[in-house]
Design a protein around this motif. Structure first.
Motif, PDB file in Angstrom:
ATOM      1  N   LEU A   8       0.784  -1.279  -0.133  1.00  0.00           N
ATOM      2  CA  LEU A   8      -0.292   0.066   0.128  1.00  0.00           C
ATOM      3  C   LEU A   8       0.884   1.169  -0.003  1.00  0.00           C
ATOM      4  N   VAL A   9       0.849   1.987  -1.152  1.00  0.00           N
ATOM      5  CA  VAL A   9       1.637   3.216  -1.142  1.00  0.00           C
ATOM      6  C   VAL A   9       0.902   4.331  -0.343  1.00  0.00           C
ATOM      7  N   GLU A  10       1.660   4.955   0.536  1.00  0.00           N
ATOM      8  CA  GLU A  10       1.022   6.055   1.119  1.00  0.00           C
ATOM      9  C   GLU A  10      -0.452   6.059   1.551  1.00  0.00           C
ATOM     10  N   PRO A  11      -0.989   4.786   2.307  1.00  0.00           N
ATOM     11  CA  PRO A  11      -2.218   4.998   2.768  1.00  0.00           C
ATOM     12  C   PRO A  11      -2.685   5.882   3.586  1.00  0.00           C
ATOM     13  N   ALA A  12      -3.838   6.533   3.657  1.00  0.00           N
ATOM     14  CA  ALA A  12      -4.113   7.700   4.650  1.00  0.00           C
ATOM     15  C   ALA A  12      -5.154   7.279   5.511  1.00  0.00           C
ATOM     16  N   GLY A  13      -5.911   6.128   5.418  1.00  0.00           N
ATOM     17  CA  GLY A  13      -6.810   5.921   6.232  1.00  0.00           C
ATOM     18  C   GLY A  13      -6.639   4.722   7.210  1.00  0.00           C
ATOM     19  N   THR A  14      -6.782   4.657   8.392  1.00  0.00           N
ATOM     20  CA  THR A  14      -6.372   3.686   9.349  1.00  0.00           C
ATOM     21  C   THR A  14      -7.547   2.728   9.130  1.00  0.00           C
ATOM     22  N   LEU A  15      -8.595   3.145   8.938  1.00  0.00           N
ATOM     23  CA  LEU A  15      -9.641   2.013   8.831  1.00  0.00           C
ATOM     24  C   LEU A  15      -9.412   1.103   7.565  1.00  0.00           C
ATOM     25  N   ALA A  78       0.963  -3.613 -10.759  1.00  0.00           N
ATOM     26  CA  ALA A  78       0.267  -2.351  -9.872  1.00  0.00           C
ATOM     27  C   ALA A  78      -1.302  -2.409 -10.586  1.00  0.00           C
ATOM     28  N   THR A  79      -2.000  -1.800  -9.537  1.00  0.00           N
ATOM     29  CA  THR A  79      -3.346  -1.549  -9.901  1.00  0.00           C
ATOM     30  C   THR A  79      -3.637  -0.091 -10.342  1.00  0.00           C
ATOM     31  N   THR A  80      -4.663   0.176 -11.103  1.00  0.00           N
ATOM     32  CA  THR A  80      -4.976   1.444 -11.733  1.00  0.00           C
ATOM     33  C   THR A  80      -6.008   1.466 -12.381  1.00  0.00           C
ATOM     34  N   SER A  81      -6.868   2.612 -12.168  1.00  0.00           N
ATOM     35  CA  SER A  81      -8.172   2.700 -12.718  1.00  0.00           C
ATOM     36  C   SER A  81      -8.416   3.949 -13.694  1.00  0.00           C
ATOM     37  N   ARG A  82      -7.261   4.725 -13.886  1.00  0.00           N
ATOM     38  CA  ARG A  82      -7.327   6.088 -14.832  1.00  0.00           C
ATOM     39  C   ARG A  82      -6.700   5.914 -16.051  1.00  0.00           C
ATOM     40  N   SER A  83      -7.019   6.470 -17.297  1.00  0.00           N
ATOM     41  CA  SER A  83      -6.447   6.487 -18.243  1.00  0.00           C
ATOM     42  C   SER A  83      -5.188   7.442 -18.200  1.00  0.00           C
ATOM     43  N   ARG A  84      -4.100   7.116 -18.801  1.00  0.00           N
ATOM     44  CA  ARG A  84      -2.754   7.691 -18.400  1.00  0.00           C
ATOM     45  C   ARG A  84      -1.962   7.936 -19.760  1.00  0.00           C
ATOM     46  N   THR A  85      -0.901   8.755 -19.853  1.00  0.00           N
ATOM     47  CA  THR A  85      -0.256   8.736 -20.912  1.00  0.00           C
ATOM     48  C   THR A  85       0.849   7.732 -21.298  1.00  0.00           C
ATOM     49  N   ILE A 105       8.905 -17.602  -6.810  1.00  0.00           N
ATOM     50  CA  ILE A 105       9.060 -16.370  -7.394  1.00  0.00           C
ATOM     51  C   ILE A 105       8.447 -15.593  -6.368  1.00  0.00           C
ATOM     52  N   SER A 106       9.478 -14.458  -6.080  1.00  0.00           N
ATOM     53  CA  SER A 106       8.902 -13.369  -5.122  1.00  0.00           C
ATOM     54  C   SER A 106       8.142 -12.183  -5.980  1.00  0.00           C
ATOM     55  N   SER A 107       7.073 -11.958  -5.250  1.00  0.00           N
ATOM     56  CA  SER A 107       6.035 -11.130  -6.044  1.00  0.00           C
ATOM     57  C   SER A 107       5.372  -9.887  -5.234  1.00  0.00           C
ATOM     58  N   ALA A 108       4.596  -9.058  -5.822  1.00  0.00           N
ATOM     59  CA  ALA A 108       3.982  -8.043  -4.997  1.00  0.00           C
ATOM     60  C   ALA A 108       2.765  -7.622  -6.003  1.00  0.00           C
ATOM     61  N   LEU A 109       1.851  -7.097  -5.125  1.00  0.00           N
ATOM     62  CA  LEU A 109       0.679  -6.333  -5.762  1.00  0.00           C
ATOM     63  C   LEU A 109       0.812  -5.022  -5.251  1.00  0.00           C
ATOM     64  N   ILE A 110       0.638  -4.009  -5.941  1.00  0.00           N
ATOM     65  CA  ILE A 110       0.774  -2.712  -5.444  1.00  0.00           C
ATOM     66  C   ILE A 110      -0.557  -1.907  -5.724  1.00  0.00           C
ATOM     67  N   PHE A 111      -1.065  -1.228  -4.513  1.00  0.00           N
ATOM     68  CA  PHE A 111      -2.086  -0.276  -4.701  1.00  0.00           C
ATOM     69  C   PHE A 111      -1.560   1.344  -4.165  1.00  0.00           C
ATOM     70  N   GLY A 112      -2.387   2.070  -4.886  1.00  0.00           N
ATOM     71  CA  GLY A 112      -1.948   3.696  -4.451  1.00  0.00           C
ATOM     72  C   GLY A 112      -2.761   4.179  -3.523  1.00  0.00           C
ATOM     73  N   PRO A 113      -2.386   5.537  -3.266  1.00  0.00           N
ATOM     74  CA  PRO A 113      -3.034   6.269  -2.205  1.00  0.00           C
ATOM     75  C   PRO A 113      -4.527   6.455  -2.419  1.00  0.00           C
ATOM     76  N   LEU A 118      -1.897   5.352  -8.037  1.00  0.00           N
ATOM     77  CA  LEU A 118      -0.360   5.339  -8.365  1.00  0.00           C
ATOM     78  C   LEU A 118      -0.079   6.441  -9.614  1.00  0.00           C
ATOM     79  N   SER A 119       0.919   7.126  -9.266  1.00  0.00           N
ATOM     80  CA  SER A 119       1.443   8.118 -10.289  1.00  0.00           C
ATOM     81  C   SER A 119       2.187   7.388 -11.459  1.00  0.00           C
ATOM     82  N   ASN A 120       2.286   7.960 -12.498  1.00  0.00           N
ATOM     83  CA  ASN A 120       3.025   7.298 -13.642  1.00  0.00           C
ATOM     84  C   ASN A 120       4.500   6.863 -13.215  1.00  0.00           C
ATOM     85  N   SER A 121       5.288   7.700 -12.346  1.00  0.00           N
ATOM     86  CA  SER A 121       6.655   7.417 -11.810  1.00  0.00           C
ATOM     87  C   SER A 121       6.358   6.012 -11.121  1.00  0.00           C
TER      88      SER A 121
END
Length: 255
Positions: A8-15, A78-85, A105-113, A118-121
């Protein structure tokens, strides 16, 4: 099978953090990584939401940035829902996520704030991208809900791969999940490949192929190309050897 990290990248909610820990416990996952959390993951609200997933919450790793969270991983989605360049092939969880479960295989699933995704970077660190199809009139899912959808699909795939006829859950299986061909367990880790990208950018700037103001966009294209190649440690070492030889040749010609 491997058990992917949930990042979880920069999660803001404790709940949300507590709810994620709970659903991870529900679906048999235990590696929760929090990148620069903007809340207290050990607050009472998070613990209340975690319920029997409290051990997942207590064992969560907190790191300062995404590269650190991915250290040692060979695959990342990575998970994303927005159209990006950024050019990408957006896949469904059911199609893409089994790729994270291959043995050794060591792996990861990434979620944004919650507020921006998630930003492009940040997306640059992933090899594949997942989007959750939802009602177009209101497609935005809460962070914990998005995690729940994805880890449910991971659990269903694990049941499919380890079918136990004595387990009543086996009867709940739906349509067959797409399988993926195996690859070498010597696949280079993402931090090893990241080191190559930094080396490549340095050399390409030095020889004038890249320019500082366009380097980031060009390097995004190189990342997509190399991620499709699924490089091994030996191949990364070979590519870095070529770069080192180029640098040596440049230095020799200047002297």
């Amino acid at each position: 099978m491997s058990k992917p990290k949930i990042i979880l990248v920069e999660p803001a909610g404790t709940l949300n953090v507590g709810s994620v820990a709970r659903v991870m416990k529900n679906m048999g996952l235990d590696q929760l990584v929090l990148v620069n959390p903007q809340c207290d993951p050990h607050a009472s609200e998070a613990r209340q939401m975690a319920v029997h997933g409290i051990e997942v919450l207590e064992r969560a790793t907190i790191v300062p940035d995404l590269p650190t969270a991915l250290k040692g991983c060979q695959r990342a989605i990575a998970t994303t829902s927005r159209s990006r360049t950024l050019p990408m092939n957006l896949e469904s969880p059911r199609l893409a996520l089994p790729w994270l479960l291959e043995a050794q295989i060591s792996s990861a699933l990434i979620f944004g704030p919650e507020d921006r995704g998630l930003s492009n970077s940040e997306l640059n660190y992933a090899q594949r991208f997942v989007g959750i199809a939802a009602n177009p009139e209101y497609p935005s899912l809460n962070l914990a809900q998005a995690v729940a959808v994805c880890v449910y699909e991971l659990y269903q795939t694990s049941l499919q791969k380890n079918l136990d006829t004595s387990n009543s859950c086996a009867n709940l299986q739906g349509e067959e999940v797409t399988t993926f061909s195996s690859v070498s367990v010597d696949s280079a880790s993402l931090d090893t490949i990241e080191g190559y990208y930094q080396h490549l950018e340095t050399v390409l700037l030095e020889i004038g192929y890249l320019y500082p103001h366009t380097a980031a966009a060009r390097m995004e294209k190189f990342r997509r190309l190399y991620y499709r190649a699924n490089l091994t440690n030996e191949e990364v070492a070979m590519l870095r050897g070529i770069l080192s030889q180029i640098q040596w040749a440049i230095k020799s010609n200047r002297s």
